[in-house]
Design an enzyme around this catalytic site. Structure first.
Site, PDB file in Angstrom:
ATOM      1  N   ASP A  77      -0.896   7.339  -1.987  1.00  0.00           N
ATOM      2  CA  ASP A  77      -1.037   5.436  -1.905  1.00  0.00           C
ATOM      3  C   ASP A  77       1.369   5.305  -3.122  1.00  0.00           C
ATOM      4  O   ASP A  77       0.471   4.006  -3.877  1.00  0.00           O
ATOM      5  CB  ASP A  77      -1.780   4.652  -2.490  1.00  0.00           C
ATOM      6  N   ASP A 115       0.311   8.587  -9.157  1.00  0.00           N
ATOM      7  CA  ASP A 115       0.718   9.461  -8.061  1.00  0.00           C
ATOM      8  C   ASP A 115       1.877  10.562  -8.091  1.00  0.00           C
ATOM      9  O   ASP A 115       2.844  11.329  -7.991  1.00  0.00           O
ATOM     10  CB  ASP A 115       1.380   9.181  -7.058  1.00  0.00           C
TER      11      ASP A 115
END
Ligand code: RIB
Ligand code: CA
Length: 317
Positions: free
Chosen positions: A9, A14
């Site tokens: 996401d 990330d």
């Protein structure tokens, strides 16, 4: 060579995890798939494309996935990662484009092409993975392993007192994934804190490295740094997804883990997204927690010193 698919996401932590994988010589990133979570799907996609572009490593294809959780409305984490999910530093101007194929179909195609070889690295809500399992459970049984950054592990939640964000966004999806019988390793939020987080010295080292991907890794986490300074006065950047990727790449950093029966709460608002982790040590006599076979290996203790050394070696090589 290990084959992985990263489902993300793409918020700022990330991005660091993705750069680690792209620069690693230990895995082949077959695909990156995007899902809504930290930010709406379109931003997660732009962020992941930009990360591939600056990552100075492999250039895997990117497939766009789910723009909403299975049952709930989307709850984002823009309060933590910034409105663009990447620190609101005007870093995101990708020239790369996503593929046409839907992420769920891409996951199924790749797993079918390489049965029992593909490892899924889930660093966002489990919506895409749950949809793949529901669409074609036979093919998904050929997934070699799922590594998931999710749950609060053996600690407190980070989104509610009992729920961690990736599960809280789509608890139903996480339950589908957990009950799929696919071999699974859980990296909970609890093992991503403390000295697993970047400190001021770490950030200064990365910024002075002369490597654009290392500088990007710090800059895109500016909002997360500000969030931590405002919330607890700590000059740190905790990177849960990078820690999860560390476990994927270097399993020797896992000093202690337990085979557990994990149950996802989806019924009551107050406990929505809580994952009850039963390590079998309780003399449970009530239904629900007796004789349930473990469905995940849950990390309990990591070697953070080695994790950070190896992560930095990747980011500045
Ligand atoms: O709770 C932390 C997790 O939620 C990380 O994956 C972060 O990127 C957010 O998705
Ligand atoms: Ca994430």
């Amino acid at each position: 060579m290990r084959k992985i698919i990263i489902d993300t996401d793409c918020g700022s932590d990330d991005a660091v995890a993705i750069i680690m994988a792209l620069k690693s010589s230990e895995v082949n990133v077959e695909a990156i798939t995007t899902v809504c979570g930290n930010v709406p799907l379109n931003l997660a996609t732009l962020n992941a494309l930009m990360t591939i572009e600056v990552g100075n490593g492999q250039k895997p294809p990117l497939y766009v996935g789910s723009n909403k959780p299975l049952m709930c409305d989307l709850v984002t984490a823009v309060n933590v990662h910034g409105n663009d999910g990447m620190g609101d530093c005007d870093l995101i101007h990708p020239s790369l484009q996503p593929e046409e194929e839907h992420a769920v179909d891409a996951i199924l195609r790749i797993v079918s092409t390489y049965p029992y070889e593909v490892e899924l690295v889930a660093i966002g809500p489990a919506t895409n993975i749950a949809l793949a399992i529901m669409k074609d459970p036979i093919t998904m049984k050929k997934v070699k392993h799922i590594y998931t950054m999710g749950t609060s592990g053996f600690g407190r939640g980070n989104t509610t007192p009992v729920a961690e964000f990736n599960v809280y966004v789509d608890a139903e999806a996480y339950s589908v994934m957990l009950n799929s019988n696919i071999p699974m390793t859980i990296i909970g939020f609890d093992v991503c804190l403390g000295d697993a987080a970047l400190n001021k010295e770490d950030m200064e080292m990365l910024m002075a490295s002369g490597k654009k991907e290392a500088e990007f890794s710090v800059k895109c986490n500016k909002a997360l740094l500000d969030y931590n300074l405002n919330r607890c006065g700590e000059y740190i950047i905790d990177l849960p997804d990078a820690v999860a990727m560390g476990v994927v790449l270097w399993d020797s950093i896992v000093l202690e883990s337990l085979n557990c029966y994990c149950y996802v709460c989806t019924k009551e608002a107050a406990t929505y997204g809580q994952v009850i982790i039963d390590d079998g040590s309780f003399p449970a006599v009530s239904n629900g927690f007796t004789n349930n076979k473990p469905n995940a290996l849950v990390c309990k203790t990591l070697d953070n010193k080695t994790f950070k050394r190896k992560m930095f070696e990747l980011l500045i090589k």
